[in-house]
Each structure stands twice: as C-alpha cells, then as structure tokens.
Motif scaffolding. Structure first.
Motif: not given
Length: 270
Positions: A73, A174-175
């Motif tokens: 990413h 996103k994490h």
C-alpha cells in the motif's frame, strides 16, 4: 484490494517534506533530482534514484532492509503520487504506453490508472520507467493550486491527500482493524522507522499514537451508528483488550460512553 486514495492535482512541493527546494525546480528532471538528493540527507533506510540509459529514464525507490509487513500500500500510494505528477506535468504529451511500473503488488493500483502498465516485482522497492525526453519538460503550472469547487462524484473521488499527515492517515486507515497494529508496524506500513516517522509527525504537532487513536475513534463511531455490533466486538475489532478499555478511551475523546453515543445518534435520527 485496490488502493482507494483520491487522486487528481497534488502540489508535491507542499506534500513532500522538502517543499521549498523542490519548488525551485523548473523541469521534471530537476524536480526528481532535487527530491532524490533531499531524501538521501533525510534517511538511510531507503534510497531513491534517477537513472538514465539511452532514451529511457528510471525513477526508483529501494529499501535497504527486508520489510516484515507487506509494503504494497505504501508503494502503491507513492507510485500514485508520482504517476499523477508526471501525468499533470506532461498534459497533452502524456503517453501511458511509454510508462512501465514495477511494484510488489500491482493489484493495489486501480485498474487502468492513467493507462499505465504495472508488473510484479519484489518487496524491496518500486520503479517507474518512462522516456528520458520527459525529464526536460517544464513544470509550468504544476505547483499552482487547482480549484476543486466544481468537482463532483468520480472527479471528487480522484482528489489526492493535501498533506503529509492526511497521507499517513489514508495509509493507516486500511489497517486500523488489525489487532497487531502497533506503533512500529504502523510506521513500517508508511515506509518509515518508528523514530523517523515520529520526527516527521512532530513537525506537524502530532504523533503516530494520536493518528491511530483518531482513526480508531472514527471507525468506532461508524460501527456504533451503522451496525448493531456489540460494544465488546467493536472494541476487540479495533485492537482494545476489552470493552472497558475501549469505553474509557471513547469517553475520553467524545465525552460519552459508546452506548450513550449510539443512543444519541439514534435519537437524532428519529
């Protein structure tokens, strides 16, 4: 799997950490050269280089360590920034067929991203190949702010993050539901060591922990208002040890317990 980050116009002189020096560049080649020199003085964990062979130029980033988490990413994010920069600088001269990107996971880029081709390589870095003739193209208007008031729908979704902190947030968001998202792992996901990222964020009067906490609270609010998930499951999903620890952190940020916050939103919607 795609990297859902907003792209369009981005002022790299503001976005990157060496703005004043970069903004003095007059050509694409000058800008990238100044960037690679500035990075060399900022970190010794990643090397950036611009190499020209015959009629082809290669801009690459190479790690001097083996990452313990996937850099897909962060690599995709930075490739998106640089491809957008080239696309805007070239304007009508943009030719995606002349561009080849090598990265560890091409799937993180949106399909047909500015028409470029991306192929798989290893986790140690990425490279962008393009015609060397592009290096002499002037940067007329690339650093000028763009009016986005008239953008709607898909156009608005292509806007890039405006600054460094927003970019870090976009990557870590996103994490945020990963239970093992420590400060060290968060820094590595962003392409930095813990200490290097802390120094960069200190310039913006924030910390990695503060960004992670804000992201967790934002996620918690969404879960509380859009689902019937229990407080315990939301807490565990955000990496808290139990509902009590989560409730304590949530109340400190919002002034309400998670249960009271959920009820207040339901009352407002009635």
């Amino acid at each position: 799997m795609f990297l859902h980050v907003r792209w369009s116009h981005i002022n790299l002189a503001d976005f990157l950490p060496f703005g004043a020096a970069l903004e003095e560049a007059t050509t694409i080649g000058g800008f990238i050269s100044r960037f690679t020199q500035a990075v060399a003085s900022e970190t010794n964990s990643i090397s950036q280089s611009l190499f020209v062979e015959d009629t082809t130029a290669y801009f690459s980033a190479k790690r001097k360590f083996v990452p313990t988490v996937s850099p897909a990413h962060i690599d995709g994010f930075m490739i998106g920034i640089w491809i957008t920069f080239l696309h805007e600088a070239l304007d009508f001269r943009w030719d995606p067929a002349s561009v080849l990107v090598r990265m560890c996971d091409p799937a993180v880029l949106p399909q047909e991203f500015h028409g470029i081709r991306a192929i798989k390589s290893n986790d140690l870095g990425f490279s962008i190949r393009f015609p060397a003739a592009w290096l002499t193209i002037p940067l007329n208007g690339v650093f000028a702010p763009k009016d986005t008031d008239d953008l709607v729908g898909p156009q608005l979704d292509m806007l890039a993050p405006k600054g460094f902190v927003e970019a870090i947030r976009a990557i870590l968001e996103k994490h945020i539901s990963e239970n093992d998202l420590s400060v060290e792992k968060a820094a590595e996901l962003c392409g930095f060591s813990k200490s290097a990222l802390a120094r960069r964020l200190a310039k913006f009067d924030t910390t990695i922990i503060e960004i992670l906490t804000v992201l967790k609270m934002d996620s918690a609010k969404r879960n509380l208002t859009s689902s019937n998930a229990s407080i315990q499951s939301i807490a565990l999903g955000l990496g808290y040890s139990d509902a009590t620890a989560f409730s304590r952190a949530f109340r400190k940020r919002t002034g309400l317990s998670p249960r009271a916050y959920r009820q207040s939103v339901k009352t407002m919607d009635q």
